[in-house]
Design an enzyme around this catalytic site. Structure first.
Site, PDB file in Angstrom:
ATOM      1  N   CYS A   1      71.852  60.863  41.400  1.00  0.00           N
ATOM      2  CA  CYS A   1      70.913  61.830  40.829  1.00  0.00           C
ATOM      3  C   CYS A   1      69.544  61.666  41.492  1.00  0.00           C
ATOM      4  O   CYS A   1      68.951  60.579  41.457  1.00  0.00           O
ATOM      5  CB  CYS A   1      70.810  61.619  39.321  1.00  0.00           C
TER       6      CYS A   1
ATOM      7  N   CYS B   1      66.814  60.489  39.032  1.00  0.00           N
ATOM      8  CA  CYS B   1      66.991  59.074  38.665  1.00  0.00           C
ATOM      9  C   CYS B   1      66.471  58.186  39.792  1.00  0.00           C
ATOM     10  O   CYS B   1      65.831  57.156  39.527  1.00  0.00           O
ATOM     11  CB  CYS B   1      68.461  58.761  38.383  1.00  0.00           C
TER      12      CYS B   1
ATOM     13  N   ASP C   1      55.527  68.507  42.398  1.00  0.00           N
ATOM     14  CA  ASP C   1      56.663  69.251  42.944  1.00  0.00           C
ATOM     15  C   ASP C   1      56.463  69.408  44.454  1.00  0.00           C
ATOM     16  O   ASP C   1      55.357  69.722  44.913  1.00  0.00           O
ATOM     17  CB  ASP C   1      56.770  70.620  42.262  1.00  0.00           C
TER      18      ASP C   1
ATOM     19  N   ASN D   1      64.366  75.071  33.382  1.00  0.00           N
ATOM     20  CA  ASN D   1      65.473  75.873  33.880  1.00  0.00           C
ATOM     21  C   ASN D   1      66.768  75.161  33.516  1.00  0.00           C
ATOM     22  O   ASN D   1      66.920  73.973  33.802  1.00  0.00           O
ATOM     23  CB  ASN D   1      65.365  76.044  35.398  1.00  0.00           C
TER      24      ASN D   1
ATOM     25  N   GLY E   1      68.603  78.941  36.796  1.00  0.00           N
ATOM     26  CA  GLY E   1      67.990  78.547  38.064  1.00  0.00           C
ATOM     27  C   GLY E   1      67.830  77.050  38.234  1.00  0.00           C
ATOM     28  O   GLY E   1      67.044  76.590  39.060  1.00  0.00           O
TER      29      GLY E   1
ATOM     30  N   HIS F   1      64.346  68.357  33.429  1.00  0.00           N
ATOM     31  CA  HIS F   1      62.949  68.257  33.866  1.00  0.00           C
ATOM     32  C   HIS F   1      62.193  69.482  33.398  1.00  0.00           C
ATOM     33  O   HIS F   1      62.772  70.548  33.188  1.00  0.00           O
ATOM     34  CB  HIS F   1      62.863  68.128  35.401  1.00  0.00           C
TER      35      HIS F   1
ATOM     36  N   HIS G   1      58.874  71.823  34.286  1.00  0.00           N
ATOM     37  CA  HIS G   1      57.831  72.200  35.229  1.00  0.00           C
ATOM     38  C   HIS G   1      56.547  72.393  34.422  1.00  0.00           C
ATOM     39  O   HIS G   1      56.543  73.110  33.410  1.00  0.00           O
ATOM     40  CB  HIS G   1      58.174  73.517  35.919  1.00  0.00           C
TER      41      HIS G   1
HETATM   42  P1  AMP Z   1      64.827  73.414  39.143  1.00  0.00           P
HETATM   43  O1  AMP Z   1      65.067  74.542  40.106  1.00  0.00           O
HETATM   44  O2  AMP Z   1      64.279  73.842  37.822  1.00  0.00           O
HETATM   45  O3  AMP Z   1      66.043  72.526  39.014  1.00  0.00           O
HETATM   46  O4  AMP Z   1      63.660  72.576  39.764  1.00  0.00           O
HETATM   47  C1  AMP Z   1      63.825  71.559  40.692  1.00  0.00           C
HETATM   48  C2  AMP Z   1      62.443  71.330  41.265  1.00  0.00           C
HETATM   49  O5  AMP Z   1      62.435  70.075  41.886  1.00  0.00           O
HETATM   50  C3  AMP Z   1      62.027  72.367  42.317  1.00  0.00           C
HETATM   51  O6  AMP Z   1      60.811  72.975  41.907  1.00  0.00           O
HETATM   52  C4  AMP Z   1      61.868  71.538  43.589  1.00  0.00           C
HETATM   53  O7  AMP Z   1      60.804  71.982  44.393  1.00  0.00           O
HETATM   54  C5  AMP Z   1      61.615  70.153  43.026  1.00  0.00           C
HETATM   55  N1  AMP Z   1      62.007  69.059  43.887  1.00  0.00           N
HETATM   56  C6  AMP Z   1      63.192  68.909  44.530  1.00  0.00           C
HETATM   57  N2  AMP Z   1      63.200  67.750  45.210  1.00  0.00           N
HETATM   58  C7  AMP Z   1      62.001  67.155  44.987  1.00  0.00           C
HETATM   59  C8  AMP Z   1      61.396  65.939  45.418  1.00  0.00           C
HETATM   60  N3  AMP Z   1      62.033  65.068  46.221  1.00  0.00           N
HETATM   61  N4  AMP Z   1      60.144  65.662  45.002  1.00  0.00           N
HETATM   62  C9  AMP Z   1      59.478  66.531  44.201  1.00  0.00           C
HETATM   63  N5  AMP Z   1      59.991  67.685  43.755  1.00  0.00           N
HETATM   64  C10 AMP Z   1      61.238  68.001  44.134  1.00  0.00           C
HETATM   65 ZN    ZN Z   2      69.230  61.524  36.625  1.00  0.00          ZN
END
Ligand code: AMP
Ligand code: ZN
Length: 113
Positions: free
Chosen positions: A4, A7, A30, A86, A92, A99, A101
């Protein structure tokens, strides 16, 4: 959870730009920000999505929202902010560790589309 992404970020195995941390919660920037301020706020304990919240693990989600109120003060988000979760394919969700946002510092459209 072994495979993950969030994680691994919570464990410090993958780097992130930390915004806030306590024993239960981590917030980091992000990598693809959708607002001038865009943090990802996670419980350190793995919960796959909002769909997996139960009476046994909901305290972790409560801790996230306690942290969000602290982050808003820490980051001077007095003009307001939006918290987005999401969930699942149509929601999405791309990372399967729950998590939230935290978006701020621009006028956020409503409805979001
Ligand atoms: P979601 O689409 O709601 O699952 O959001 C996942 C979010 O995680 C997106 O906004 C990505 O830009 C962000 N994301 C993915 N990988 C990383 C990372 N390594 N560091 C920071 N943000 C990330
Ligand atoms: Zn996790």
């Amino acid at each position: 959870m072994a495979d993950c992404l969030f994680c691994k970020i919570a464990a410090g195995e993958i780097p992130s730009t930390k915004i806030y941390e306590d024993e239960a919660v981590l917030a980091f920037a992000d990598i693809d920000p959708q607002a001038p301020f865009h943090a990802i706020v996670i419980p350190k304990k793995h919960i796959g999505s909002a769909d997996e919240i139960t009476a046994e693990n909901s305290v972790e989600v409560a801790r996230v929202f306690e942290a969000i109120a602290k982050i808003a003060k820490q980051e001077n988000l007095e003009k307001g902010y939006r918290v987005v979760n999401n969930c699942g394919e149509d929601g999405g969700q791309t990372v399967h560790h729950i998590h939230f946002h935290l978006l701020a510092r621009r006028n956020l459209a409503w409805p979001p589309g």
